[in-house]
Design an enzyme around this catalytic site. Sequence first.
Site, PDB file in Angstrom:
ATOM      1  N   GLU A 127       0.802  -1.237   0.000  1.00 11.82           N
ATOM      2  CA  GLU A 127       0.000   0.000   0.000  1.00 11.82           C
ATOM      3  C   GLU A 127       0.829   1.278   0.000  1.00 11.82           C
ATOM      4  OE1 GLU A 127      -2.781  -0.456   3.259  1.00 11.82           O
ATOM      5  OE2 GLU A 127      -3.534  -2.345   2.469  1.00 11.82           O
ATOM      6  N   ASN A 170       2.051  -5.268  -3.080  1.00 14.13           N
ATOM      7  CA  ASN A 170       0.638  -5.559  -2.798  1.00 14.13           C
ATOM      8  C   ASN A 170      -0.128  -4.260  -2.548  1.00 14.13           C
ATOM      9  OD1 ASN A 170      -1.372  -7.684  -2.119  1.00 14.13           O
ATOM     10  ND2 ASN A 170      -1.263  -6.880  -0.030  1.00 14.13           N
ATOM     11  N   HIS A 206     -10.487  -6.036  -2.322  1.00 13.23           N
ATOM     12  CA  HIS A 206     -11.545  -5.675  -1.355  1.00 13.23           C
ATOM     13  C   HIS A 206     -12.629  -4.913  -2.110  1.00 13.23           C
ATOM     14  CE1 HIS A 206      -9.296  -7.029   2.088  1.00 13.23           C
ATOM     15  NE2 HIS A 206      -8.259  -6.289   1.751  1.00 13.23           N
ATOM     16  N   GLU A 235      -6.281 -10.665  -1.046  1.00 13.56           N
ATOM     17  CA  GLU A 235      -7.120 -10.400   0.143  1.00 13.56           C
ATOM     18  C   GLU A 235      -8.577 -10.320  -0.262  1.00 13.56           C
ATOM     19  OE1 GLU A 235      -5.707  -6.949   2.317  1.00 13.56           O
ATOM     20  OE2 GLU A 235      -3.614  -7.485   1.993  1.00 13.56           O
ATOM     21  N   ASP A 237     -12.286 -10.151  -0.783  1.00 13.61           N
ATOM     22  CA  ASP A 237     -13.598 -10.225  -0.135  1.00 13.61           C
ATOM     23  C   ASP A 237     -14.528  -9.270  -0.864  1.00 13.61           C
ATOM     24  OD1 ASP A 237     -12.648  -7.824   1.020  1.00 13.61           O
ATOM     25  OD2 ASP A 237     -12.712  -8.574   3.071  1.00 13.61           O
TER      26      ASP A 237
HETATM   27  O1  G3I Z   1      -4.556  -7.334  18.959  1.00 11.47           O
HETATM   28  C1  G3I Z   1      -5.288  -6.229  19.475  1.00 11.47           C
HETATM   29  C2  G3I Z   1      -5.905  -6.574  20.799  1.00 11.47           C
HETATM   30  O2  G3I Z   1      -4.880  -6.823  21.719  1.00 11.47           O
HETATM   31  C3  G3I Z   1      -6.793  -5.398  21.246  1.00 11.47           C
HETATM   32  O3  G3I Z   1      -7.429  -5.712  22.429  1.00 11.47           O
HETATM   33  C4  G3I Z   1      -7.817  -5.066  20.181  1.00 11.47           C
HETATM   34  C5  G3I Z   1      -8.691  -3.873  20.533  1.00 11.47           C
HETATM   35  O4  G3I Z   1      -8.895  -3.024  19.436  1.00 11.47           O
HETATM   36  O5  G3I Z   1      -7.152  -4.778  18.986  1.00 11.47           O
HETATM   37  C6  G3I Z   1      -6.369  -5.858  18.497  1.00 11.47           C
HETATM   38  O6  G3I Z   1      -5.740  -5.450  17.333  1.00 11.47           O
HETATM   39  C7  G3I Z   1      -6.570  -5.385  16.167  1.00 11.47           C
HETATM   40  C8  G3I Z   1      -5.994  -6.315  15.125  1.00 11.47           C
HETATM   41  O7  G3I Z   1      -6.698  -6.170  13.920  1.00 11.47           O
HETATM   42  C9  G3I Z   1      -6.046  -7.777  15.556  1.00 11.47           C
HETATM   43  O8  G3I Z   1      -7.378  -8.169  15.719  1.00 11.47           O
HETATM   44  C10 G3I Z   1      -6.573  -3.944  15.668  1.00 11.47           C
HETATM   45  O9  G3I Z   1      -7.246  -3.116  16.581  1.00 11.47           O
HETATM   46  C11 G3I Z   1      -7.229  -3.870  14.318  1.00 11.47           C
HETATM   47  O10 G3I Z   1      -7.041  -2.576  13.786  1.00 11.47           O
HETATM   48  C12 G3I Z   1      -6.601  -4.877  13.380  1.00 11.47           C
HETATM   49  O11 G3I Z   1      -7.271  -4.794  12.133  1.00 11.47           O
HETATM   50  C13 G3I Z   1      -6.596  -5.391  11.051  1.00 11.47           C
HETATM   51  C14 G3I Z   1      -6.307  -4.342  10.000  1.00 11.47           C
HETATM   52  O12 G3I Z   1      -5.682  -4.969   8.888  1.00 11.47           O
HETATM   53  C15 G3I Z   1      -5.387  -3.268  10.539  1.00 11.47           C
HETATM   54  O13 G3I Z   1      -4.858  -2.481   9.542  1.00 11.47           O
HETATM   55  C16 G3I Z   1      -7.501  -6.468  10.467  1.00 11.47           C
HETATM   56  O14 G3I Z   1      -7.642  -7.533  11.418  1.00 11.47           O
HETATM   57  C17 G3I Z   1      -6.891  -7.025   9.181  1.00 11.47           C
HETATM   58  O15 G3I Z   1      -7.822  -7.853   8.548  1.00 11.47           O
HETATM   59  C18 G3I Z   1      -6.555  -5.878   8.254  1.00 11.47           C
HETATM   60  O16 G3I Z   1      -5.958  -6.413   7.095  1.00 11.47           O
HETATM   61  C19 G3I Z   1      -5.592  -5.462   6.085  1.00 11.47           C
HETATM   62  C20 G3I Z   1      -4.344  -5.991   5.402  1.00 11.47           C
HETATM   63  O17 G3I Z   1      -3.331  -6.265   6.333  1.00 11.47           O
HETATM   64  C21 G3I Z   1      -3.848  -5.015   4.344  1.00 11.47           C
HETATM   65  N1  G3I Z   1      -4.903  -4.672   3.399  1.00 11.47           N
HETATM   66  C22 G3I Z   1      -6.163  -4.227   4.006  1.00 11.47           C
HETATM   67  C23 G3I Z   1      -6.676  -5.252   5.004  1.00 11.47           C
HETATM   68  C24 G3I Z   1      -8.030  -4.855   5.554  1.00 11.47           C
HETATM   69  O18 G3I Z   1      -7.972  -3.675   6.271  1.00 11.47           O
END
Ligand code: G3I
Length: 305
Positions: A127, A170, A206, A235, A237
Amino acid sequence: ATTLGAAATAKGRYFGTAVANNRLGETDYVNTLNAEFNSVTPENEMKWDAVEPSRGSFNFAAADRIVNHAKSRSMQVRGHTLVWHSQLPSWVGSLGADELRKAMTTHITEVMTHYKGQIAAWDVVNEAFQDGTSGARRNSPFQDKLGAGYIEEAFKIARSVDPAAKLCYNDYNTDGINAKSTAVYNMVKDFKARGVPIDCVGFQGHFNSNSPVTADFQQNLERFAALGVDVQLTELDIEGSGSEQAANYEKVVKGCLAVSRCTGITVWGVTDKYSWRSSGTPLLFDGNYQKKPAYTAVLDVLNGG
Ligand code: G3I
């Protein structure tokens, strides 16, 4: 074939999913993963904040668990991701240029060395381009302090650490032909012309009503493939439900199968229950792990022709 993985294999492709370490204890999750998919991408566990939360101190436990699960089931692993502006610990952003360059080099080297020989393809840089019509690079500590050359620096380091891994760029909103995808295209073309190591381009896929599957999707994959790189849906969806969602999945999978260098598809999660789109239903299995019409459409396309 009766599963996504087997059907894709028969077409010379893989069919993968993002996996979250903290779901690997759930029986239905693991059974669906094991039955249907033959490639995994750790959803968050290989990101910079997860593996190097403070400088020089690496923690691979969660990612190792996913990689070991994959290996035990003969699944491929996509590494995601080495250099990204998001999920970047704050210590990285506070470094000056010289230290940032050292930190990037160390990070890529340590992570790729830890997984050497175990990762089919790495998202080396994720990105790096802005949305919209400018085609400009996105601001980030890397872009702002190291300059535009940070991307090729990262790819060169990556090649030297694990020469057997495929190295991918990516991004999202690059699935059709538009200013952003053309900016990525021009970068890849330049890299190929100058011998900067790059093997593949990941199209996140996405899709929703604001960024729909467009008619030029296949043509976009084809123009990248013509540069001499593999292309992958990394990715995937698609928001929606029922036959409309199924038809969109069908279009995307058909587009990939029509391009010989489209080597595989990864959906961004096993089940709607744990999709990053918290209120959405963009995946192939519903919240009860039941196959959706989109699943059947994908399987039929993979089994077709
Ligand atoms: O691990 C912490 C946890 O300890 C905490 O209690 C909780 C409370 O908010 O947050 C947890 O972290 C979260 C993490 O996912 C794991 O679940 C983050 O807040 C959350 O922001 C994070 O979101 C991820 C996101 O990337 C962040 O940028 C999504 O799961 C993940 O699917 C998403 O994936 C991205 C790709 O890497 C890149 N392309 C876009 C795609 C979708 O956004």
